[in-house]
Design an enzyme around this catalytic site. Structure first.
Site, short mmCIF file in Angstrom:
data_model
loop_
_atom_site.label_atom_id
_atom_site.label_comp_id
_atom_site.label_asym_id
_atom_site.label_seq_id
_atom_site.Cartn_x
_atom_site.Cartn_y
_atom_site.Cartn_z
N TYR A 117 -0.61 8.79 0.81
CA TYR A 117 -1.10 7.42 0.59
C TYR A 117 -1.45 7.23 -0.89
O TYR A 117 -1.05 6.24 -1.52
CB TYR A 117 -2.32 7.13 1.48
CG TYR A 117 -2.92 5.77 1.19
CD1 TYR A 117 -2.24 4.61 1.53
CD2 TYR A 117 -4.14 5.65 0.51
CE1 TYR A 117 -2.76 3.35 1.22
CE2 TYR A 117 -4.67 4.41 0.21
CZ TYR A 117 -3.98 3.26 0.57
OH TYR A 117 -4.49 2.03 0.25
N SER B 167 -4.64 0.50 -5.41
CA SER B 167 -5.85 1.05 -4.78
C SER B 167 -6.49 2.03 -5.75
O SER B 167 -5.79 2.64 -6.59
CB SER B 167 -5.46 1.79 -3.50
OG SER B 167 -6.54 2.55 -3.01
C1 8X3 Z 1 -8.03 1.64 0.14
C2 8X3 Z 1 -9.19 2.28 -0.50
O1 8X3 Z 1 -10.39 4.47 -1.01
O2 8X3 Z 1 -9.68 4.12 1.28
O3 8X3 Z 1 -6.88 1.78 -0.57
O4 8X3 Z 1 -8.09 4.63 -0.40
S1 8X3 Z 1 -9.32 3.95 -0.14
#
Ligand code: 8X3
Length: 257
Positions: free
Chosen positions: A155, A142
């Protein structure tokens, strides 16, 4: 040019979103599929749909967070199938809070899925790839793994781990023909934000307001391109963003008048 016909791909998190889009496109390319997700019902529905028109579709329902079950199910399928392509797609964001307000349960879910689950599946699949001296692994990273953003903390850290692990795998497999590619998307409209905001559809929808986000199919096209290049080409990282988004902070939203 179709270098993929007749190959076999294992896709995790295949029952929806990016995983499902990649499954459908690989099926169209004549790839035999092994589809994993926690949701057996959805997997069966997808299997029925794809099997009607395309190649062999096996389903492998398990939760990649469960080390014992994951290892035994993958080992079992490896007894009868050669896996040419592994798409480590399963992953999630849970919660969006400043670190000191974060929910430890959320962190564990993300770490267990995005990092540890990916490790369990890869650890089982790669020895067979090495013994056959062929294979291609696509990891879903990501932009969050390249650039931290407010409240993304854990995350972002899990996706940074995915990117770094992809580099490390490329090094450890450098004496083989196995290729490792990490796709790093920005905003893709899937169930992602719904999961992150735990079903708060208003909050989830607002993430994609005022601009055109990527679709799961946009990512699937890129995955197919990466997988289909000749064997001497290894696309190690691919950062893909909507035209309206240049990084997590620069997003050209049009205000509704
Ligand atoms: C998904 C994109 O920018 O929401 O991984 O993290 S973001």
């Amino acid at each position: 040019m179709n270098n993929l016909k007749g190959k076999t791909a294992l896709i995790t998190g295949a029952s929806s979103g990016i995983g499902e889009a990649i499954a459908k496109m690989l099926a169209q390319m004549g790839v035999n599929l092994i589809l994993n997700s926690r949701n057996e019902e959805k997997l069966i529905a997808l299997q029925k749909k794809l099997q009607r028109d395309y190649n062999v579709v096996d389903i492998l329902p398990f939760d990649i967070r469960d080390k014992t079950d994951t290892t035994s199910k993958v080992q079992k399928i490896l007894k009868t199938k050669n896996i040419d392509i592994l798409v480590n797609n399963a992953g999630l964001a849970s919660g969006l809070d400043e670190f000191d307000k974060g929910d430890i349960q959320d962190w564990e879910e993300m770490i267990d899925t995005n990092i540890k689950g990916l490790l369990y599946v890869s650890r089982s699949v790669i020895p067979q790839m090495r013994s056959r001296n062929t294979g291609h692994i696509i990891n879903l990273g990501s932009i969050a793994g390249l650039m931290a953003y407010p409240k993304g903390n854990v995350y972002c850290a899990t996706k940074a781990a995915v990117g770094m692990l992809s580099d490390a795998l490329n090094i450890d497999l450098s004496d083989t023909n196995i290729r490792v590619s990490c796709i790093e998307p920005g905003a893709v409209e899937t169930n992602f934000s719904n999961v992150r905001f735990k079903g708060d559809t208003k909050k989830a929808k607002a993430v994609y307001d005022g601009y055109k986000p990527l679709t799961p199919e946009d990512i699937a096209y890129l995955a197919i391109y990466i997988l289909n290049v000749p064997e001497h080409v290894n696309i190690q990282h691919a950062l893909i963003m909507p035209t309206a988004q240049r990084n997590p902070y620069v997003l050209n939203r049009k205000k509704e008048s």
